[in-house]
Scaffold this active site. Structure first.
Site, PDB file in Angstrom:
ATOM      1  N   LYS A  61      12.002  12.971   7.049  1.00  0.00           N
ATOM      2  CA  LYS A  61      10.866  12.809   6.314  1.00  0.00           C
ATOM      3  C   LYS A  61       9.386  12.787   6.897  1.00  0.00           C
ATOM      4  CE  LYS A  61      14.288  11.400   3.667  1.00  0.00           C
ATOM      5  NZ  LYS A  61      15.001  12.612   3.317  1.00  0.00           N
ATOM      6  N   ARG A 114      26.186  14.810  24.495  1.00  0.00           N
ATOM      7  CA  ARG A 114      26.472  13.910  23.638  1.00  0.00           C
ATOM      8  C   ARG A 114      25.983  12.429  24.253  1.00  0.00           C
ATOM      9  NH1 ARG A 114      31.281  11.764  23.774  1.00  0.00           N
ATOM     10  NH2 ARG A 114      32.292  13.688  23.645  1.00  0.00           N
TER      11      ARG A 114
HETATM   12  O1  P1T Z   1      18.659  11.963   4.668  1.00  0.00           O
HETATM   13  P1  P1T Z   1      18.726  11.165   5.818  1.00  0.00           P
HETATM   14  O2  P1T Z   1      18.118  11.758   6.996  1.00  0.00           O
HETATM   15  O3  P1T Z   1      20.323  11.041   6.408  1.00  0.00           O
HETATM   16  O4  P1T Z   1      18.139   9.710   5.549  1.00  0.00           O
HETATM   17  C1  P1T Z   1      18.568   8.624   4.555  1.00  0.00           C
HETATM   18  C2  P1T Z   1      17.522   7.828   4.123  1.00  0.00           C
HETATM   19  C3  P1T Z   1      17.403   6.646   4.726  1.00  0.00           C
HETATM   20  N1  P1T Z   1      16.420   5.799   4.180  1.00  0.00           N
HETATM   21  C4  P1T Z   1      15.477   6.226   3.218  1.00  0.00           C
HETATM   22  C5  P1T Z   1      14.498   5.336   2.822  1.00  0.00           C
HETATM   23  C6  P1T Z   1      15.743   7.624   2.529  1.00  0.00           C
HETATM   24  O5  P1T Z   1      14.666   8.043   1.657  1.00  0.00           O
HETATM   25  C7  P1T Z   1      16.639   8.426   3.130  1.00  0.00           C
HETATM   26  C8  P1T Z   1      16.933   9.697   2.416  1.00  0.00           C
HETATM   27  N2  P1T Z   1      15.947   9.855   1.239  1.00  0.00           N
HETATM   28  C9  P1T Z   1      16.039  11.100   0.458  1.00  0.00           C
HETATM   29  C10 P1T Z   1      16.759  12.244   0.713  1.00  0.00           C
HETATM   30  C11 P1T Z   1      15.421  11.051  -0.811  1.00  0.00           C
HETATM   31  O6  P1T Z   1      15.035  11.970  -1.206  1.00  0.00           O
HETATM   32  O7  P1T Z   1      14.928   9.960  -1.161  1.00  0.00           O
END
Ligand code: P1T
Length: 379
Positions: free
Chosen positions: A195, A46
């Protein structure tokens, strides 16, 4: 070294013990101590794990940062940052951010005692007016998700510096390949690594990158003490992905530009939101602070029914949340990613029921254009 070389080599990826060209997955929760408190650098995963250390160095390098901190999701990275604040503090955030970010700030942090005002951060004077003596952080998403509205990072950095406010930029949509907020004066960059950094729709992860010693100590403490960290296998997968970030981003951009021009010329489409189109109101700013315009775009049709028809008649694009993977996705933000944002609030920044968002993948672009043409013809 230049971007693609760093993407492949940063983080000491060759294993010192065996010469393995890829960073090993150290799938261990704990580490043997030679005496009480005497470790070989790691005690418990952790707090730190060698695969994660390699990844964090790699991620830092991509943003030209000194430090990287990996979290178990993009929202966990945002939550990690919130642990730097205290009750009664004030946050200013871009209007029109990802629905999950809005939900976290309004439904989790507000009841806890953090007040957030959402303002159009493209308007520097509006941001200045929103600052109060309690403001500690400005959270900017540029481009915003899904309206593709841009904020001038350098101008906001100057403003934040004058007010002692921490500037955090969510750079998820462009990836470090096309935009580096730290070079423009931001204090911290946030990524949903789920992403473009991950790029294959097979992992959930987040990261914070920055160059400040004080934040390094504070955020490492948060990782260890709050614990929303990724496991070694996820870290390995992400390290594998960042090596190809540059080539993927070039192709996302090339395909998205072509799709944007196609939609712009379509009679069924009333408006296209893509910073690479000259019709984008911030085309000049896009050129100034971005090296490319990325693979995300949104477009509006005449009404909800038209949007639903297109979203459900595509063969190559899949109807799904998320973005940044090699495969093309279509999303109906009002009904999916931004469903938690009240209608009046989202419509105030242009997110109507007739809006669709594309994450343009790296398939052959002719197939993407043909797919869209056939679906638009069904309206
Ligand atoms: O899904 P996560 O890894 O927790 O990330 C959140 C997040 C943060 N910032 C931006 C600009 C994002 O687009 C996202 C997550 N977005 C999607 C799941 C979506 O489909 O737009």
């Amino acid at each position: 070294m230049r971007f693609n070389t760093r993407a492949i080599h940063a983080g000491d990826q060759v294993d010192a013990l065996t010469g393995a060209i890829c960073q090993p997955i150290i799938q261990s929760s704990t580490f043997v101590q030679e005496d009480i408190g005497v470790t070989r650098g790691y005690d418990y995963s952790r707090a730190g794990n060698p695969t994660r250390t390699a990844l964090e160095a790699n991620l830092a390098s991509l943003e030209g940062a000194r430090f990287g901190h990996a979290f178990s999701s993009g929202l966990a990275a945002l939550q990690g940052l919130m642990h730097l604040l205290k009750q009664g503090d004030h946050l200013v955030c871009s209007a029109g951010v990802y629905g999950g970010t809005w939900r976290f700030l309004t439904k989790v942090m507000a009841p806890w005692g953090l007040k957030t005002d959402f303002v159009d951060t493209a308007d520097v004077e509006a941001v200045r007016a929103a600052f109060t003596p309690a403001t500690r952080m400005l959270l900017v998403e540029t481009p915003t998700n899904p309206m593709m509205r841009l904020s001038d990072i350098r101008a906001l950095a100057d403003l934040c510096q004058a007010h002692g406010v921490l500037l955090v930029v969510d750079n998820t949509f462009l990836s470090p390949y096309f935009q580096n907020p730290l070079d423009l004066g931001a204090d911290v960059v946030l990524h949903s690594c789920t992403k473009y950094l991950g790029g294959h729709s097979d992992l959930i992860m987040g990261a914070l990158m920055h160059s400040r010693e004080d934040l390094h100590e504070a955020l490492a403490f948060v990782q260890k003490s709050a614990g929303a960290v990724p496991g070694p296998f996820e870290c390995f997968l992400l390290l594998r992905s960042t090596k190809t970030l540059g080539v993927r981003m070039e192709r996302h951009f090339e395909n998205a530009l072509r799709v944007a021009h196609f939609l712009d010329e379509s009679e069924a489409v009333t408006r296209v939101y893509y910073p690479g189109l000259e019709s984008h109101p911030q085309y000049e700013l896009a050129h100034r602070q971005m090296r490319g315009f990325g693979g995300m775009l949104s477009f509006e049709l005449k009404d909800y029914q038209a949007a639903r028809t297109v979203a459900t008649h595509l063969q190559v694009f899949s109807l799904a949340e998320s973005l940044g993977g090699v495969e093309s996705l279509i999303n109906h933000p009002a009904g999916m990613t931004h469903a938690s944002v009240p209608k009046a609030e989202r419509e105030a920044y242009g997110l109507t029921d007739a809006l669709l968002r594309l994450s343009v993948g790296i398939e052959d672009v002719e197939d993407l254009v043909e797919d869209l043409a056939l679906a638009l013809a069904k309206i």
